[in-house]
Design a protein around this motif. Structure first.
Motif, short mmCIF file in Angstrom:
data_model
loop_
_atom_site.label_atom_id
_atom_site.label_comp_id
_atom_site.label_asym_id
_atom_site.label_seq_id
_atom_site.Cartn_x
_atom_site.Cartn_y
_atom_site.Cartn_z
N ASP A 180 -1.65 -1.42 14.13
CA ASP A 180 -2.60 -1.88 13.00
C ASP A 180 -2.59 -1.11 11.93
O ASP A 180 -2.75 -1.07 10.71
N THR A 181 -3.13 0.15 12.43
CA THR A 181 -3.24 1.30 11.09
C THR A 181 -1.91 1.89 10.72
O THR A 181 -1.91 2.05 9.32
N HIS A 182 -0.93 1.83 11.16
CA HIS A 182 0.35 2.02 10.35
C HIS A 182 0.67 0.81 9.64
O HIS A 182 1.28 1.24 8.60
N ALA A 183 0.73 -0.30 9.90
CA ALA A 183 0.75 -1.38 9.18
C ALA A 183 -0.23 -1.42 7.71
O ALA A 183 0.23 -1.68 6.77
N VAL A 184 -1.33 -0.83 7.95
CA VAL A 184 -2.33 -1.00 6.89
C VAL A 184 -1.92 0.01 6.03
O VAL A 184 -1.64 0.15 4.58
N ARG A 185 -1.49 1.30 6.44
CA ARG A 185 -0.91 2.53 5.74
C ARG A 185 0.42 2.15 4.85
O ARG A 185 0.54 2.28 3.65
N ALA A 186 1.28 1.49 5.49
CA ALA A 186 2.56 1.00 5.16
C ALA A 186 2.18 0.19 3.99
O ALA A 186 2.84 0.02 2.80
N PHE A 187 1.44 -0.99 4.14
CA PHE A 187 0.94 -1.87 3.11
C PHE A 187 0.48 -1.45 2.00
O PHE A 187 0.94 -1.70 0.65
N ASN A 188 -0.50 -0.43 2.05
CA ASN A 188 -1.15 0.17 0.89
C ASN A 188 -0.10 0.95 0.10
O ASN A 188 0.06 0.93 -1.27
N ASP A 189 0.84 1.62 0.72
CA ASP A 189 1.88 2.35 0.10
C ASP A 189 2.92 1.32 -0.72
O ASP A 189 3.32 1.61 -1.69
N LYS A 190 2.93 -0.05 0.16
CA LYS A 190 3.87 -0.78 -0.40
C LYS A 190 3.40 -1.41 -2.05
O LYS A 190 4.26 -1.34 -2.84
N VAL A 191 2.24 -1.67 -2.11
CA VAL A 191 1.51 -2.36 -3.13
C VAL A 191 1.64 -1.11 -4.20
O VAL A 191 1.92 -1.44 -5.44
N GLN A 192 1.18 0.10 -3.96
CA GLN A 192 1.39 1.16 -4.70
C GLN A 192 2.56 1.39 -5.55
O GLN A 192 2.58 1.55 -6.84
N ALA A 193 3.62 1.05 -4.64
CA ALA A 193 5.19 1.28 -5.19
C ALA A 193 5.66 -0.08 -5.98
O ALA A 193 6.71 -0.05 -6.51
N ASP A 194 4.84 -1.34 -5.71
CA ASP A 194 5.49 -2.21 -6.23
C ASP A 194 5.16 -2.32 -7.79
O ASP A 194 4.41 -2.69 -8.39
N GLU A 195 6.55 -2.34 -8.63
CA GLU A 195 6.24 -2.44 -9.88
C GLU A 195 6.15 -3.91 -10.57
O GLU A 195 5.85 -4.02 -11.66
N ARG A 196 6.08 -4.84 -9.78
CA ARG A 196 5.39 -6.19 -10.09
C ARG A 196 4.09 -6.43 -10.36
O ARG A 196 3.85 -7.16 -10.84
N VAL A 197 3.48 -5.41 -10.06
CA VAL A 197 1.77 -5.51 -9.96
C VAL A 197 1.18 -4.08 -10.51
O VAL A 197 1.82 -3.07 -10.66
N GLU A 198 0.01 -4.34 -10.69
CA GLU A 198 -1.11 -3.21 -11.02
C GLU A 198 -2.11 -3.44 -10.16
O GLU A 198 -2.70 -4.42 -9.83
N ASN A 199 -2.61 -2.31 -9.50
CA ASN A 199 -3.71 -2.22 -8.55
C ASN A 199 -4.65 -1.01 -8.69
O ASN A 199 -4.60 -0.39 -9.47
N VAL A 200 -5.99 -1.56 -8.20
CA VAL A 200 -7.14 -0.65 -8.12
C VAL A 200 -7.50 -0.68 -6.67
O VAL A 200 -8.00 -1.79 -6.25
N PHE A 201 -7.63 0.47 -6.02
CA PHE A 201 -8.33 0.64 -4.89
C PHE A 201 -9.77 0.65 -4.89
O PHE A 201 -10.32 1.46 -5.50
N LEU A 202 -10.78 -0.18 -4.23
CA LEU A 202 -11.97 -0.06 -4.36
C LEU A 202 -12.28 0.20 -2.94
O LEU A 202 -12.39 -0.51 -2.11
N PRO A 203 -13.18 1.37 -2.83
CA PRO A 203 -13.75 1.84 -1.54
C PRO A 203 -14.85 1.20 -1.09
O PRO A 203 -15.91 1.91 -0.80
N LEU A 204 -15.32 -0.04 -1.29
CA LEU A 204 -16.46 -0.90 -0.84
C LEU A 204 -16.09 -1.28 0.38
O LEU A 204 -15.07 -1.98 0.63
N ARG A 205 -17.22 -1.15 1.24
CA ARG A 205 -17.27 -1.50 2.58
C ARG A 205 -15.93 -1.07 3.47
O ARG A 205 -15.87 0.33 3.49
N ASP A 206 -15.06 -1.87 3.88
CA ASP A 206 -13.92 -1.34 4.42
C ASP A 206 -12.71 -1.26 3.65
O ASP A 206 -11.54 -1.26 4.09
#
Length: 214
Positions: A180-206
């Motif tokens: 699960d942790t490896h999947a979450v990390r990989a997903f976060n990195d995937k979105v960060q590198a995705d040129e189709r989107v813009e993203n903001v990481f909000l450290p609210l709750r979890d």
């Protein structure tokens, strides 16, 4: 210096309270169900409502209904003709979800689907204004790729639990078997590198990842 708990309590006191119905659902979930922390809760629920009001979506998709708290929050900002589709895999939660949707008077606005989202998504040929992904973390990448083509340009996705109890941060020693942790990390990195989107990481709750499709 203040503690994180003190900051959260202060933030909660300066956030619009949840409705009596949501407060009852919140308490009932914690008293009667295991894994009650899966519920979005007060602060995150008000953020979901606020974002929905800002977008005024006509079509919302939620993956992972749990007891229906987040669906009710997201529905608060729907356009007058808006509909929210929510998918829950656990059939044992269906009666509770439908009861609260009925009590909220949103039976025509919230459509519940019970089953595997990977199989149900192809049967929902909608164009989404807002998507909330809060299901099993192993399949975050799969859900993301399934729904992103259906999100309108300028539409938004929200992905929950991207901090994963703090295990997502680089300094946490992750065991090889912690899929699960490896999947979450990989997903976060995937979105960060995705040129189709813009993203903001909000450290609210979890952790919430707010994504806008270009």
């Amino acid at each position: 210096m203040y503690s994180a708990d003190e900051a959260q309590l202060y933030a909660d006191r300066h956030t619009t309270p949840e409705s009596p119905l949501l407060a009852r659902l919140n308490r009932e979930t914690h008293v009667q169900l295991l894994h009650a922390r899966m519920l979005s809760g007060h602060a995150q629920g008000r953020l979901l409502s606020m974002l929905s009001h800002m977008v005024r979506p006509r079509r919302v998709l939620e993956l992972g209904t749990f007891t229906g708290y987040s669906a009710l929050c997201l529905a608060e900002g729907l356009a007058p003709d808006g509909v929210l589709h929510t998918v829950e895999q656990n059939p044992e939660l269906e009666d509770r979800i439908r009861r609260y949707v009925r009590e909220a008077g949103r039976e025509t606005q919230i459509q519940l689907h019970i089953g595997d989202a990977r199989q149900l998504l192809p049967t929902l040929p909608e164009t989404w204004d807002l998507v909330f992904i809060d299901a099993d973390k192993i399949n975050n990448g799969t859900y993301y790729e399934l729904v992103l083509p259906q999100v309108r340009p300028g539409g938004f996705l929200l992905i929950d639990n991207v901090l994963w109890g703090g295990k997502a941060v680089d300094s946490y020693p992750v065991k090889p078997a912690d899929k699960d942790t490896h999947a979450v990390r990989a997903f976060n990195d995937k979105v960060q590198a995705d040129e189709r989107v813009e993203n903001v990481f909000l450290p609210l709750r979890d952790g919430l990842l707010l994504v806008r499709k270009k």
